[in-house]
Design a protein around this motif. Sequence first.
Motif, PDB file in Angstrom:
ATOM      1  N   SER A   5       0.844  -1.195   0.000  1.00  9.39           N
ATOM      2  CA  SER A   5       0.000   0.000   0.000  1.00  9.39           C
ATOM      3  C   SER A   5       0.884   1.251   0.000  1.00  9.39           C
ATOM      4  O   SER A   5       0.909   2.025   0.954  1.00  9.39           O
ATOM      5  CB  SER A   5      -0.927  -0.040   1.216  1.00  9.39           C
ATOM      6  OG  SER A   5      -1.952   0.901   1.071  1.00  9.39           O
ATOM      7  N   THR A   6       1.604   1.409  -1.117  1.00  9.34           N
ATOM      8  CA  THR A   6       2.536   2.524  -1.307  1.00  9.34           C
ATOM      9  C   THR A   6       2.367   3.050  -2.730  1.00  9.34           C
ATOM     10  O   THR A   6       1.777   2.375  -3.583  1.00  9.34           O
ATOM     11  CB  THR A   6       3.997   2.051  -1.149  1.00  9.34           C
ATOM     12  OG1 THR A   6       4.279   1.082  -2.181  1.00  9.34           O
ATOM     13  CG2 THR A   6       4.241   1.439   0.224  1.00  9.34           C
ATOM     14  N   PRO A   7       2.886   4.242  -3.019  1.00 11.25           N
ATOM     15  CA  PRO A   7       2.834   4.720  -4.402  1.00 11.25           C
ATOM     16  C   PRO A   7       3.487   3.740  -5.384  1.00 11.25           C
ATOM     17  O   PRO A   7       3.008   3.561  -6.499  1.00 11.25           O
ATOM     18  CB  PRO A   7       3.593   6.051  -4.353  1.00 11.25           C
ATOM     19  CG  PRO A   7       3.370   6.533  -2.950  1.00 11.25           C
ATOM     20  CD  PRO A   7       3.397   5.278  -2.104  1.00 11.25           C
ATOM     21  N   ARG A   8       4.546   3.086  -4.973  1.00  4.62           N
ATOM     22  CA  ARG A   8       5.194   2.087  -5.844  1.00  4.62           C
ATOM     23  C   ARG A   8       4.242   0.927  -6.117  1.00  4.62           C
ATOM     24  O   ARG A   8       4.143   0.448  -7.242  1.00  4.62           O
ATOM     25  CB  ARG A   8       6.484   1.578  -5.212  1.00  4.62           C
ATOM     26  CG  ARG A   8       7.210   0.569  -6.088  1.00  4.62           C
ATOM     27  CD  ARG A   8       8.548   0.139  -5.454  1.00  4.62           C
ATOM     28  NE  ARG A   8       9.290  -0.697  -6.365  1.00  4.62           N
ATOM     29  CZ  ARG A   8       9.211  -2.033  -6.385  1.00  4.62           C
ATOM     30  NH1 ARG A   8       8.422  -2.655  -5.534  1.00  4.62           N
ATOM     31  NH2 ARG A   8       9.919  -2.723  -7.252  1.00  4.62           N
ATOM     32  N   GLY A   9       3.527   0.477  -5.108  1.00  8.40           N
ATOM     33  CA  GLY A   9       2.552  -0.591  -5.294  1.00  8.40           C
ATOM     34  C   GLY A   9       1.461  -0.190  -6.270  1.00  8.40           C
ATOM     35  O   GLY A   9       1.052  -0.982  -7.129  1.00  8.40           O
ATOM     36  N   ALA A  10       0.992   1.045  -6.168  1.00  9.73           N
ATOM     37  CA  ALA A  10      -0.044   1.536  -7.094  1.00  9.73           C
ATOM     38  C   ALA A  10       0.498   1.576  -8.523  1.00  9.73           C
ATOM     39  O   ALA A  10      -0.198   1.204  -9.472  1.00  9.73           O
ATOM     40  CB  ALA A  10      -0.522   2.919  -6.655  1.00  9.73           C
ATOM     41  N   ARG A  11       1.735   2.018  -8.682  1.00  7.78           N
ATOM     42  CA  ARG A  11       2.349   2.073 -10.009  1.00  7.78           C
ATOM     43  C   ARG A  11       2.500   0.673 -10.607  1.00  7.78           C
ATOM     44  O   ARG A  11       2.202   0.443 -11.778  1.00  7.78           O
ATOM     45  CB  ARG A  11       3.705   2.780  -9.928  1.00  7.78           C
ATOM     46  CG  ARG A  11       4.378   2.991 -11.270  1.00  7.78           C
ATOM     47  CD  ARG A  11       5.662   3.796 -11.167  1.00  7.78           C
ATOM     48  NE  ARG A  11       6.684   3.116 -10.396  1.00  7.78           N
ATOM     49  CZ  ARG A  11       7.090   3.486  -9.168  1.00  7.78           C
ATOM     50  NH1 ARG A  11       6.554   4.535  -8.587  1.00  7.78           N
ATOM     51  NH2 ARG A  11       8.026   2.816  -8.542  1.00  7.78           N
ATOM     52  N   LEU A  12       2.918  -0.285  -9.786  1.00  5.29           N
ATOM     53  CA  LEU A  12       3.063  -1.657 -10.265  1.00  5.29           C
ATOM     54  C   LEU A  12       1.712  -2.270 -10.631  1.00  5.29           C
ATOM     55  O   LEU A  12       1.608  -3.024 -11.603  1.00  5.29           O
ATOM     56  CB  LEU A  12       3.779  -2.509  -9.212  1.00  5.29           C
ATOM     57  CG  LEU A  12       5.249  -2.173  -8.980  1.00  5.29           C
ATOM     58  CD1 LEU A  12       5.796  -2.954  -7.791  1.00  5.29           C
ATOM     59  CD2 LEU A  12       6.074  -2.416 -10.228  1.00  5.29           C
ATOM     60  N   ALA A  13       0.677  -1.951  -9.882  1.00  7.62           N
ATOM     61  CA  ALA A  13      -0.670  -2.449 -10.196  1.00  7.62           C
ATOM     62  C   ALA A  13      -1.128  -1.911 -11.548  1.00  7.62           C
ATOM     63  O   ALA A  13      -1.675  -2.652 -12.372  1.00  7.62           O
ATOM     64  CB  ALA A  13      -1.650  -2.045  -9.094  1.00  7.62           C
ATOM     65  N   ARG A  14      -0.875  -0.641 -11.788  1.00  9.81           N
ATOM     66  CA  ARG A  14      -1.236  -0.035 -13.075  1.00  9.81           C
ATOM     67  C   ARG A  14      -0.490  -0.720 -14.221  1.00  9.81           C
ATOM     68  O   ARG A  14      -1.078  -1.051 -15.249  1.00  9.81           O
ATOM     69  CB  ARG A  14      -0.915   1.464 -13.048  1.00  9.81           C
ATOM     70  CG  ARG A  14      -1.320   2.183 -14.322  1.00  9.81           C
ATOM     71  CD  ARG A  14      -0.683   3.551 -14.424  1.00  9.81           C
ATOM     72  NE  ARG A  14       0.711   3.387 -14.810  1.00  9.81           N
ATOM     73  CZ  ARG A  14       1.730   3.983 -14.215  1.00  9.81           C
ATOM     74  NH1 ARG A  14       1.549   4.799 -13.207  1.00  9.81           N
ATOM     75  NH2 ARG A  14       2.966   3.776 -14.637  1.00  9.81           N
TER      76      ARG A  14
END
Length: 155
Positions: A5-14
């Motif tokens: 639950s981090t900006p990096r996680g959001a980027r990887l999900a995208r």
Amino acid sequence: MQFTSTPRGARLARRLASHRLDDWGHPYTSTTNETLTLITAELAANAVRHGHVPGRDFRLRLLRTSTALRVEVTDTRTERRPTTAPTHTPPSPGDESGRGLFLVSQLADRFGCEPRTGGAPGKTVWAELDVPSSPRRPTSPTTHPDPISRISKMI
């Protein structure tokens, strides 16, 4: 798939969503891929910003049927449920947040929020995009206009 639950996680999900759509026959440059990737980015960013519970991840699930693509983002925060009313209004120009779900409401054919399954705490925010029954390579025209031009008309 679970992501931190981090900006990096959001980027990887995208990025995962875009790659999977390409694998499913919706090329990176297609309107369908760009639109659902943008929707995924907004939902993942909201999970990180508003659904974050320390030490807990969020989950991304992509589904396809013969007529639609669905993205689901699940987080562990129960009390922060988004407004998914069909009359979701645009934020005021001075607002510092609130644009993400407005964009999702304008780009998706349907979206909503439901409690997390299995009795676990949290919620799942989902969005669906109707697609032609058989995508073609390298490009496949869709009924959805270019997401960037749709957004620029909203602003």
